[in-house]
Enzyme design. Structure first.
Site, short mmCIF file in Angstrom:
data_model
loop_
_atom_site.label_atom_id
_atom_site.label_comp_id
_atom_site.label_asym_id
_atom_site.label_seq_id
_atom_site.Cartn_x
_atom_site.Cartn_y
_atom_site.Cartn_z
N SER A 155 -65.03 8.02 23.91
CA SER A 155 -66.38 8.10 24.45
C SER A 155 -67.41 7.85 23.34
O SER A 155 -67.35 6.81 22.69
CB SER A 155 -66.58 9.46 25.13
OG SER A 155 -67.74 9.48 25.92
N ASP A 197 -63.20 3.22 34.39
CA ASP A 197 -64.32 3.88 33.72
C ASP A 197 -65.64 3.30 34.23
O ASP A 197 -65.86 2.09 34.18
CB ASP A 197 -64.19 3.67 32.20
CG ASP A 197 -65.10 4.59 31.39
OD1 ASP A 197 -66.20 4.91 31.87
OD2 ASP A 197 -64.70 4.95 30.26
N HIS A 243 -63.63 7.57 33.43
CA HIS A 243 -63.95 7.80 32.01
C HIS A 243 -63.08 8.92 31.44
O HIS A 243 -62.66 8.85 30.28
CB HIS A 243 -65.44 8.15 31.89
CG HIS A 243 -65.89 8.38 30.49
ND1 HIS A 243 -65.72 7.44 29.48
CD2 HIS A 243 -66.51 9.45 29.89
CE1 HIS A 243 -66.21 7.91 28.34
NE2 HIS A 243 -66.69 9.12 28.57
#
Length: 340
Positions: free
Chosen positions: A130, A284, A313
């Protein structure tokens, strides 16, 4: 009590914003032993609303990041409540007065920790998920001669407009709480923190995740139970200004937004000469795989390997065993094959 960690004093730090943050600190934790050659180093930055402890699922004897083989450094990103943040910085940079911190700022200060504290000149791997992935890309672009490998997963080298809109929506939902008081609150805006969780919820996971009620695998029987008991609570342990600081770091994420590349994103990607394993989540919604595929095609030594998952995600968060096994196995293979 939060897990043990160490503090590196950065002194007065001039940020990209032009503001100076006095007496800045970086919280970090190390695992394993630095070898004599100082070439067994892995840097593993944290992510939005993450602490060093949240990265530990990949670390352990026999795991992808093996402390019996590697010296692993997890630097906590600025704004996460452990490193310099709105919640732990005295006036005049406290609460909503805390300055904007860029991805480039974070990585430059991590570089100071790695080089000045430990005397390290070569890094075997930078890895992160991330916002940790964005920092991973930044390491590759900022210090190509130092970084041998990068493995960003669940994150892009530049935050695209759609993700920026989602992050702005998270900030707006939090600030709508009457307790917000322009960021100078006397108690945490709990309703706003819950609302932020609700905004994140549909973007953190895929449509299939909700359609197939995969949250039931986590012990939640109904969608309402999942939203109330998980998403309404997920950000309640964090300071509101800290969360906003990290989101703004994400909003401005761009490995070319610095004097070296002057906004030339494609040039920055081309300068990432490290062996690279780029692993997006196949579903995602924050950082779609096609964005990573474009980036990987412009990097000279990149391998594009999507994580096939319905967890969106959050395929990279370390909570879904099949995804975690795939990531760990891929990392292990990458380290082994790229060493030959």
């Amino acid at each position: 009590m939060r897990d043990y960690y160490e503090i590196y004093e950065l002194g007065d730090v001039l940020l990209q914003s032009g503001e100076t943050l006095p007496d800045a600190i970086m919280a970090y934790k190390t695992y394993g032993t630095l070898n004599a050659a100082k070439n067994n180093v892995i840097v593993y930055p944290t992510w939005f609303a993450g602490l060093h402890t949240d990265n530990e699922w990949l670390i352990g004897p026999g795991k992808a990041l093996d402390p019996e083989k590697y010296f692993i450094i997890i630097p906590n990103m600025l704004g996460n409540g452990l490193s310099s943040s709105p919640s732990n910085t005295p006036p005049p940079y406290h609460q909503a007065n805390f300055p904007l911190v860029s991805v480039h700022d974070n990585v430059r200060l991590q570089h100071q920790l790695v080089t000045r504290k430990f005397g390290i000149t070569k890094i075997a791997l930078v890895v992160g998920w991330s916002l940790g992935a964005v920092q991973t890309f930044q390491w590759g672009a900022s210090y190509p001669e130092m970084v041998e490998r990068i493995a960003p997963f669940g994150g892009t080298a530049k935050t695209r407009p759609h993700a920026k809109v989602v992050f702005e929506g998270m900030i707006a939902s939090l600030q709508a709480d009457a307790a917000w008081k322009n960021g100078f609150y006397t108690q945490q805006p709990k309703a706003g923190l819950a609302a932020m969780g609700r905004v994140y919820a549909p973007w953190g996971f895929s449509q299939a995740y909700y359609l197939e009620q995969l949250y039931q695998q986590e012990g939640y029987h109904t969608l309402e139970e999942y939203l109330v008991d998980y998403w309404d609570q997920v950000f309640q342990t964090f300071d509101a200004n800290d969360l906003i600081t990290m989101l703004r770091t994400g909003i401005t994420g761009d490995i070319s937004a610095n004097p070296v590349y002057n906004g030339d994103f494609e040039l920055a990607l081309s300068r990432i000469t490290a062996q690279a394993l780029v692993m997006p989540g196949s579903t995602d919604l924050f950082f779609p795989p096609q964005d990573n595929q474009y980036e990987a095609e412009l990097m000279p030594n990149a391998h594009f390997l999507p994580i096939e998952s319905k967890w969106g995600h959050c395929a990279g968060i370390g909570q879904h065993e099949p995804d975690s096994i795939f990531i760990a196995k891929s990392l292990k293979t990458f380290l082994l094959e790229s060493a030959n």
